[in-house]
Write a protein that holds these residues in place. Structure first.
Motif, mmCIF file in Angstrom:
data_model
loop_
_atom_site.group_PDB
_atom_site.id
_atom_site.type_symbol
_atom_site.label_atom_id
_atom_site.label_comp_id
_atom_site.label_asym_id
_atom_site.label_seq_id
_atom_site.Cartn_x
_atom_site.Cartn_y
_atom_site.Cartn_z
ATOM 1 N N LYS A 30 -90.329 -83.657 40.995
ATOM 2 C CA LYS A 30 -90.210 -83.122 39.473
ATOM 3 C C LYS A 30 -90.979 -83.839 38.609
ATOM 4 O O LYS A 30 -91.038 -84.934 38.438
ATOM 5 C CB LYS A 30 -88.713 -83.272 39.202
ATOM 6 N N ILE A 31 -91.899 -83.130 38.075
ATOM 7 C CA ILE A 31 -92.752 -83.872 36.996
ATOM 8 C C ILE A 31 -92.166 -83.465 35.531
ATOM 9 O O ILE A 31 -92.275 -82.339 35.290
ATOM 10 C CB ILE A 31 -94.310 -83.347 37.204
ATOM 11 N N ALA A 32 -91.956 -84.471 34.739
ATOM 12 C CA ALA A 32 -91.251 -84.357 33.400
ATOM 13 C C ALA A 32 -91.643 -85.583 32.518
ATOM 14 O O ALA A 32 -91.681 -86.575 33.023
ATOM 15 C CB ALA A 32 -89.937 -84.195 33.598
ATOM 16 N N MET A 33 -91.906 -85.177 31.468
ATOM 17 C CA MET A 33 -92.231 -86.110 30.432
ATOM 18 C C MET A 33 -91.122 -86.661 29.682
ATOM 19 O O MET A 33 -90.079 -86.067 29.459
ATOM 20 C CB MET A 33 -93.378 -85.560 29.288
ATOM 21 N N LYS A 34 -91.022 -87.897 29.652
ATOM 22 C CA LYS A 34 -89.947 -88.594 28.878
ATOM 23 C C LYS A 34 -90.223 -88.624 27.570
ATOM 24 O O LYS A 34 -91.446 -88.887 26.961
ATOM 25 C CB LYS A 34 -89.853 -90.036 29.381
ATOM 26 N N THR A 35 -89.335 -88.013 26.639
ATOM 27 C CA THR A 35 -89.517 -87.770 25.313
ATOM 28 C C THR A 35 -88.385 -88.225 24.511
ATOM 29 O O THR A 35 -87.408 -88.441 25.072
ATOM 30 C CB THR A 35 -89.540 -86.313 25.050
ATOM 31 N N LYS A 48 -90.394 -83.780 19.417
ATOM 32 C CA LYS A 48 -89.965 -84.580 20.596
ATOM 33 C C LYS A 48 -91.483 -85.279 20.957
ATOM 34 O O LYS A 48 -92.413 -84.801 20.998
ATOM 35 C CB LYS A 48 -89.911 -83.725 21.852
ATOM 36 N N LEU A 50 -93.807 -87.875 22.656
ATOM 37 C CA LEU A 50 -94.046 -88.355 24.293
ATOM 38 C C LEU A 50 -93.892 -89.949 24.277
ATOM 39 O O LEU A 50 -94.238 -90.728 23.495
ATOM 40 C CB LEU A 50 -95.351 -88.026 24.791
ATOM 41 N N ILE A 53 -93.805 -91.008 31.233
ATOM 42 C CA ILE A 53 -93.358 -90.118 32.476
ATOM 43 C C ILE A 53 -92.086 -90.181 33.287
ATOM 44 O O ILE A 53 -91.820 -91.597 33.112
ATOM 45 C CB ILE A 53 -94.597 -89.712 33.420
ATOM 46 N N GLU A 54 -91.312 -89.428 33.348
ATOM 47 C CA GLU A 54 -90.083 -89.636 34.107
ATOM 48 C C GLU A 54 -90.563 -90.236 35.449
ATOM 49 O O GLU A 54 -91.481 -90.139 35.959
ATOM 50 C CB GLU A 54 -89.193 -88.371 34.210
ATOM 51 N N LEU A 56 -90.824 -90.492 39.371
ATOM 52 C CA LEU A 56 -91.324 -89.726 40.338
ATOM 53 C C LEU A 56 -90.416 -89.720 41.623
ATOM 54 O O LEU A 56 -90.611 -91.402 42.187
ATOM 55 C CB LEU A 56 -92.691 -89.815 40.493
#
Length: 169
Positions: A30-35, A48, A50, A53-54, A56
């Motif tokens: 899952k590719i997700a930005m941590k905000t 939100k 930036l 990145i969460e 991996l």
């Protein structure tokens, strides 16, 4: 008319060893930005921001334990193991195919050995924590993330180039 793409075939390589016909399933990262939400004085609502990145990870499933994968379990180096997914997708509306390759580096940190039942194929699941991710579609790099080396490239745009320059890298 476009129809949904279907994964027709795939292969998994772990440290260069092919597991075609042995790999049962992959849960791709899952590719997700941590905000973080920010609402300053006078703002109508939150923005939100930036932050990073969460984490991996990838999960891969086989029908039993595999020596080459167990050998990389709990390795000292954060990117000790190389895993490569190669998938061939088809779109029946146009009759076209699409090659998707996902290359990751990390270490295997969890084995779920499932249930053992006589006469049944097993489900041996491996979870690997990742520090590198690269997605290539039909030979074009769409996304590359290298957490340790501060690389974050999206569709050819290096989103961290200015920041690396600003800190002398």
């Amino acid at each position: 008319m476009a129809l949904p793409r279907t994964l027709r075939m795939f292969n998994v390589f772990v440290d260069g060893v092919s597991f075609v016909d042995q790999a049962l399933e992959l849960k791709l990262p899952k590719i997700a930005m941590k905000t973080e939400e920010y609402t300053g004085a006078g703002m109508l609502g939150p923005v939100k921001l930036l932050k990073a990145i969460e984490a991996l990870e990838i999960e891969h499933t086989y029908n039993g334990p595999i020596k080459e994968i167990v050998a990389g379990f709990g390795a000292e180096k954060h990117d000790a193991s190389l895993l490569r997914f190669m998938g061939s997708y088809s779109e029946e509306g146009s009759g076209t195919d699409q090659a998707v390759e996902i290359t990751v580096r990390g270490r295997h940190n969890e084995f779920d050995q499932g249930d053992a039942k006589a006469g049944e194929n097993g489900n041996w699941k491996v979870k690997s924590d990742l520090t590198y991710y690269k997605q290539t579609v039909n030979g074009e790099v769409w996304l590359e993330i290298d957490v340790v080396h501060k690389i974050f490239i999206v569709m050819g745009v290096d989103r961290l180039a200015a920041h690396r320059k600003n800190i002398g890298l």
